[in-house]
Design a protein around this motif. Structure first.
Motif, PDB file in Angstrom:
ATOM      1  N   SER A 114       4.317  21.723   6.603  1.00  0.00           N
ATOM      2  CA  SER A 114       5.453  22.596   6.258  1.00  0.00           C
ATOM      3  C   SER A 114       5.211  23.290   4.918  1.00  0.00           C
ATOM      4  O   SER A 114       5.562  24.458   4.743  1.00  0.00           O
ATOM      5  N   VAL A 115       4.639  22.558   3.961  1.00  0.00           N
ATOM      6  CA  VAL A 115       4.319  23.163   2.659  1.00  0.00           C
ATOM      7  C   VAL A 115       3.344  24.326   2.856  1.00  0.00           C
ATOM      8  O   VAL A 115       3.522  25.418   2.304  1.00  0.00           O
ATOM      9  N   ARG A 116       2.324  24.103   3.695  1.00  0.00           N
ATOM     10  CA  ARG A 116       1.321  25.150   3.925  1.00  0.00           C
ATOM     11  C   ARG A 116       1.968  26.384   4.567  1.00  0.00           C
ATOM     12  O   ARG A 116       1.741  27.517   4.136  1.00  0.00           O
ATOM     13  N   GLU A 117       2.815  26.126   5.581  1.00  0.00           N
ATOM     14  CA  GLU A 117       3.447  27.256   6.283  1.00  0.00           C
ATOM     15  C   GLU A 117       4.371  28.053   5.373  1.00  0.00           C
ATOM     16  O   GLU A 117       4.387  29.271   5.382  1.00  0.00           O
ATOM     17  N   LYS A 118       5.176  27.326   4.574  1.00  0.00           N
ATOM     18  CA  LYS A 118       6.207  27.999   3.771  1.00  0.00           C
ATOM     19  C   LYS A 118       5.650  28.584   2.469  1.00  0.00           C
ATOM     20  O   LYS A 118       6.008  29.690   2.074  1.00  0.00           O
ATOM     21  N   TRP A 119       4.800  27.815   1.810  1.00  0.00           N
ATOM     22  CA  TRP A 119       4.373  28.213   0.466  1.00  0.00           C
ATOM     23  C   TRP A 119       2.920  28.728   0.417  1.00  0.00           C
ATOM     24  O   TRP A 119       2.552  29.410  -0.546  1.00  0.00           O
ATOM     25  N   GLY A 120       2.096  28.307   1.356  1.00  0.00           N
ATOM     26  CA  GLY A 120       0.678  28.688   1.319  1.00  0.00           C
ATOM     27  C   GLY A 120      -0.134  27.831   0.364  1.00  0.00           C
ATOM     28  O   GLY A 120      -1.192  27.330   0.702  1.00  0.00           O
ATOM     29  N   LYS A 121       0.387  27.599  -0.836  1.00  0.00           N
ATOM     30  CA  LYS A 121      -0.324  26.738  -1.799  1.00  0.00           C
ATOM     31  C   LYS A 121       0.663  25.799  -2.494  1.00  0.00           C
ATOM     32  O   LYS A 121       1.871  26.100  -2.592  1.00  0.00           O
ATOM     33  N   LEU A 122       0.114  24.691  -2.955  1.00  0.00           N
ATOM     34  CA  LEU A 122       0.916  23.699  -3.687  1.00  0.00           C
ATOM     35  C   LEU A 122       0.321  23.565  -5.086  1.00  0.00           C
ATOM     36  O   LEU A 122      -0.904  23.545  -5.245  1.00  0.00           O
ATOM     37  N   ASP A 123       1.182  23.461  -6.098  1.00  0.00           N
ATOM     38  CA  ASP A 123       0.692  23.305  -7.479  1.00  0.00           C
ATOM     39  C   ASP A 123       0.980  21.922  -8.053  1.00  0.00           C
ATOM     40  O   ASP A 123       0.227  21.422  -8.892  1.00  0.00           O
ATOM     41  N   ILE A 124       2.112  21.342  -7.631  1.00  0.00           N
ATOM     42  CA  ILE A 124       2.580  20.099  -8.266  1.00  0.00           C
ATOM     43  C   ILE A 124       3.040  19.118  -7.197  1.00  0.00           C
ATOM     44  O   ILE A 124       3.784  19.482  -6.278  1.00  0.00           O
ATOM     45  N   LEU A 125       2.582  17.872  -7.337  1.00  0.00           N
ATOM     46  CA  LEU A 125       3.082  16.805  -6.454  1.00  0.00           C
ATOM     47  C   LEU A 125       3.623  15.674  -7.322  1.00  0.00           C
ATOM     48  O   LEU A 125       2.896  15.123  -8.156  1.00  0.00           O
ATOM     49  N   ILE A 126       4.901  15.375  -7.153  1.00  0.00           N
ATOM     50  CA  ILE A 126       5.503  14.247  -7.875  1.00  0.00           C
ATOM     51  C   ILE A 126       5.652  13.087  -6.913  1.00  0.00           C
ATOM     52  O   ILE A 126       6.396  13.154  -5.926  1.00  0.00           O
ATOM     53  N   HIS A 127       4.910  12.009  -7.203  1.00  0.00           N
ATOM     54  CA  HIS A 127       4.967  10.784  -6.383  1.00  0.00           C
ATOM     55  C   HIS A 127       5.816   9.800  -7.167  1.00  0.00           C
ATOM     56  O   HIS A 127       5.376   9.260  -8.186  1.00  0.00           O
ATOM     57  N   CYS A 128       7.055   9.606  -6.720  1.00  0.00           N
ATOM     58  CA  CYS A 128       8.002   8.816  -7.527  1.00  0.00           C
ATOM     59  C   CYS A 128       8.725   7.826  -6.621  1.00  0.00           C
ATOM     60  O   CYS A 128       9.954   7.843  -6.510  1.00  0.00           O
ATOM     61  N   LEU A 129       7.958   6.975  -5.967  1.00  0.00           N
ATOM     62  CA  LEU A 129       8.558   6.061  -4.988  1.00  0.00           C
ATOM     63  C   LEU A 129       7.818   4.737  -4.984  1.00  0.00           C
ATOM     64  O   LEU A 129       6.641   4.658  -5.337  1.00  0.00           O
ATOM     65  N   ALA A 130       8.535   3.708  -4.589  1.00  0.00           N
ATOM     66  CA  ALA A 130       7.968   2.371  -4.509  1.00  0.00           C
ATOM     67  C   ALA A 130       8.924   1.515  -3.704  1.00  0.00           C
ATOM     68  O   ALA A 130      10.109   1.835  -3.568  1.00  0.00           O
ATOM     69  N   PHE A 131       8.389   0.421  -3.177  1.00  0.00           N
ATOM     70  CA  PHE A 131       9.270  -0.514  -2.461  1.00  0.00           C
ATOM     71  C   PHE A 131       8.619  -1.897  -2.400  1.00  0.00           C
ATOM     72  O   PHE A 131       7.420  -2.016  -2.200  1.00  0.00           O
ATOM     73  N   ALA A 132       9.450  -2.936  -2.568  1.00  0.00           N
ATOM     74  CA  ALA A 132       9.013  -4.305  -2.246  1.00  0.00           C
ATOM     75  C   ALA A 132      10.220  -5.050  -1.712  1.00  0.00           C
ATOM     76  O   ALA A 132      11.349  -4.855  -2.198  1.00  0.00           O
ATOM     77  N   ASP A 133       9.992  -5.872  -0.700  1.00  0.00           N
ATOM     78  CA  ASP A 133      11.074  -6.732  -0.207  1.00  0.00           C
ATOM     79  C   ASP A 133      11.483  -7.693  -1.315  1.00  0.00           C
ATOM     80  O   ASP A 133      10.684  -8.028  -2.196  1.00  0.00           O
ATOM     81  N   LYS A 134      12.723  -8.153  -1.219  1.00  0.00           N
ATOM     82  CA  LYS A 134      13.297  -9.017  -2.268  1.00  0.00           C
ATOM     83  C   LYS A 134      12.445 -10.249  -2.547  1.00  0.00           C
ATOM     84  O   LYS A 134      12.356 -10.704  -3.691  1.00  0.00           O
ATOM     85  N   ASP A 135      11.825 -10.814  -1.480  1.00  0.00           N
ATOM     86  CA  ASP A 135      11.055 -12.044  -1.697  1.00  0.00           C
ATOM     87  C   ASP A 135       9.744 -11.793  -2.450  1.00  0.00           C
ATOM     88  O   ASP A 135       9.006 -12.744  -2.749  1.00  0.00           O
ATOM     89  N   GLY A 136       9.473 -10.525  -2.772  1.00  0.00           N
ATOM     90  CA  GLY A 136       8.317 -10.227  -3.624  1.00  0.00           C
ATOM     91  C   GLY A 136       8.723  -9.905  -5.047  1.00  0.00           C
ATOM     92  O   GLY A 136       7.888  -9.596  -5.893  1.00  0.00           O
ATOM     93  N   LEU A 137      10.031 -10.014  -5.332  1.00  0.00           N
ATOM     94  CA  LEU A 137      10.541  -9.561  -6.641  1.00  0.00           C
ATOM     95  C   LEU A 137      11.322 -10.634  -7.392  1.00  0.00           C
ATOM     96  O   LEU A 137      12.118 -10.316  -8.284  1.00  0.00           O
ATOM     97  N   SER A 138      11.097 -11.896  -7.012  1.00  0.00           N
ATOM     98  CA  SER A 138      11.702 -12.998  -7.777  1.00  0.00           C
ATOM     99  C   SER A 138      11.023 -14.304  -7.360  1.00  0.00           C
ATOM    100  O   SER A 138      10.289 -14.332  -6.364  1.00  0.00           O
ATOM    101  N   GLY A 139      11.260 -15.338  -8.134  1.00  0.00           N
ATOM    102  CA  GLY A 139      10.681 -16.646  -7.810  1.00  0.00           C
ATOM    103  C   GLY A 139       9.196 -16.707  -8.113  1.00  0.00           C
ATOM    104  O   GLY A 139       8.675 -15.945  -8.929  1.00  0.00           O
ATOM    105  N   ASP A 140       8.510 -17.657  -7.431  1.00  0.00           N
ATOM    106  CA  ASP A 140       7.074 -17.829  -7.677  1.00  0.00           C
ATOM    107  C   ASP A 140       6.282 -16.663  -7.100  1.00  0.00           C
ATOM    108  O   ASP A 140       6.449 -16.318  -5.918  1.00  0.00           O
ATOM    109  N   PHE A 141       5.387 -16.109  -7.911  1.00  0.00           N
ATOM    110  CA  PHE A 141       4.525 -15.025  -7.414  1.00  0.00           C
ATOM    111  C   PHE A 141       3.729 -15.496  -6.199  1.00  0.00           C
ATOM    112  O   PHE A 141       3.583 -14.766  -5.206  1.00  0.00           O
ATOM    113  N   SER A 142       3.238 -16.759  -6.274  1.00  0.00           N
ATOM    114  CA  SER A 142       2.378 -17.257  -5.185  1.00  0.00           C
ATOM    115  C   SER A 142       3.153 -17.463  -3.888  1.00  0.00           C
ATOM    116  O   SER A 142       2.561 -17.676  -2.839  1.00  0.00           O
TER     117      SER A 142
END
Ligand code: NAD
Length: 259
Positions: free
Chosen positions: A81-109
């Protein structure tokens, strides 16, 4: 002068008015960039409506696209869609992340394999996949900016699986910068201090982290989404034409402190 007039910028990761991507999108718009916005689609279309209501009037994006980065077909169709509408892209902002709750507390292992790989897929691999799709469209050079956190280089309580994902993401920045440098495509990361957002609320004890920064950081406060947005706009501008492969800290100086 910071001027992004004539630049086409695709911004990922806006969920609501607390999102760091929202701060970045506003500052890119202010600097004159033509914006495209992607959102994470859900079955009931709630995210789509929320993000559309937020961005439509103030930013007038010329592209508004669904993109779940776990789905190669959606990544492909976004950049088509970017190619069709704009032809060229200059800037890409990658501003996303995700982890399930069981990866964000308690023992890392204790993190399950599925939590670990899902987090690495969404939070780190997605930068590789999106950069590969952006590369042929950045025909006049470009700037790719991603968001990382100190938990990718030091142990921060509860950040756990996301810390490993950020370590991978920061190494992605270097490998991508090396590959894309000859095409005048720059790749950098912003390591932001803790900010209350939807994603950060999933990290155990985020408020304690914020209070700790307010006590320890040289500037005795946390940073705002707009401050991160200003740095992103700088990195995307010609003012940063010699900067690539770097992680820039926007954290009120917290990361320099030993005690
Ligand atoms: P946020 O919740 O506003 O943004 C996270 C975004 O990720 C959301 O828009 C969500 O829709 C998107 N997302 C999740 N899974 C996705 C998928 N499969 N496909 C497409 N999009 C997906 O939170 P935020 O804090 O603004 O996070 C943005 C970035 O900033 C993240 O990389 C985060 O790790 C980073 N960061 C945040 C902080 C902080 O304290 N908030 C600090 C440093 C870095």
């Amino acid at each position: 002068m910071l001027d992004l007039t004539g630049k086409n910028a695709l911004v990922t990761g806006i969920a609501n008015n607390r999102s760091i991507a929202w701060g970045i999108a506003q500052q890119l718009h202010k600097a004159g960039a033509n914006l495209g916005v992607t959102y994470l689609p859900d079955e009931k279309g709630r995210f789509e409506k929320k993000v559309r209501d937020l961005v439509e009037e103030p930013l007038k994006p010329s592209l508004f696209l669904p993109c779940d980065v776990q789905d190669d077909a959606q990544i492909q169709s976004t950049f088509e869609s970017v190619r069709e509408k704009w032809g060229k892209l200059d800037i890409l902002i990658h501003c996303l992340a995700f982890a399930d709750k069981d990866g964000l507390s308690g023992d890392f292992s204790g993190a399950p394999r599925s939590t670990f790989s899902k987090s690495l897929d969404i939070s780190a691999y997605s930068l590789v996949a999106m950069s590969a799709a952006a590369k042929p469209l950045m025909t006049e050079g470009g700037s790719i900016v991603t968001l990382t956190y100190l938990g990718g280089v030091r142990v921060i309580p509860n950040y756990n699986v996301m810390g490993v994902a950020k370590a991978a993401l920061e190494m992605n920045v270097r490998y991508l910068a090396s590959e894309l440098g000859p095409l005048n495509i720059r790749v950098n990361g912003i390591s932001a201090g803790p900010i209350r957002t939807l994603a950060s609320s999933a990290v155990g004890g985020i408020l304690d982290m914020i209070h700790h920064v307010e006590k320890i950081a040289p500037m005795q406060r946390t940073v705002t989404q707009l401050e991160v947005g200003n740095t992103a706009a700088f990195l995307c501008s010609d003012l940063a034409s010699g900067i690539t492969g770097q992680i820039l800290y926007v954290d009120s100086g917290y990361s320099i402190m030993g005690m």
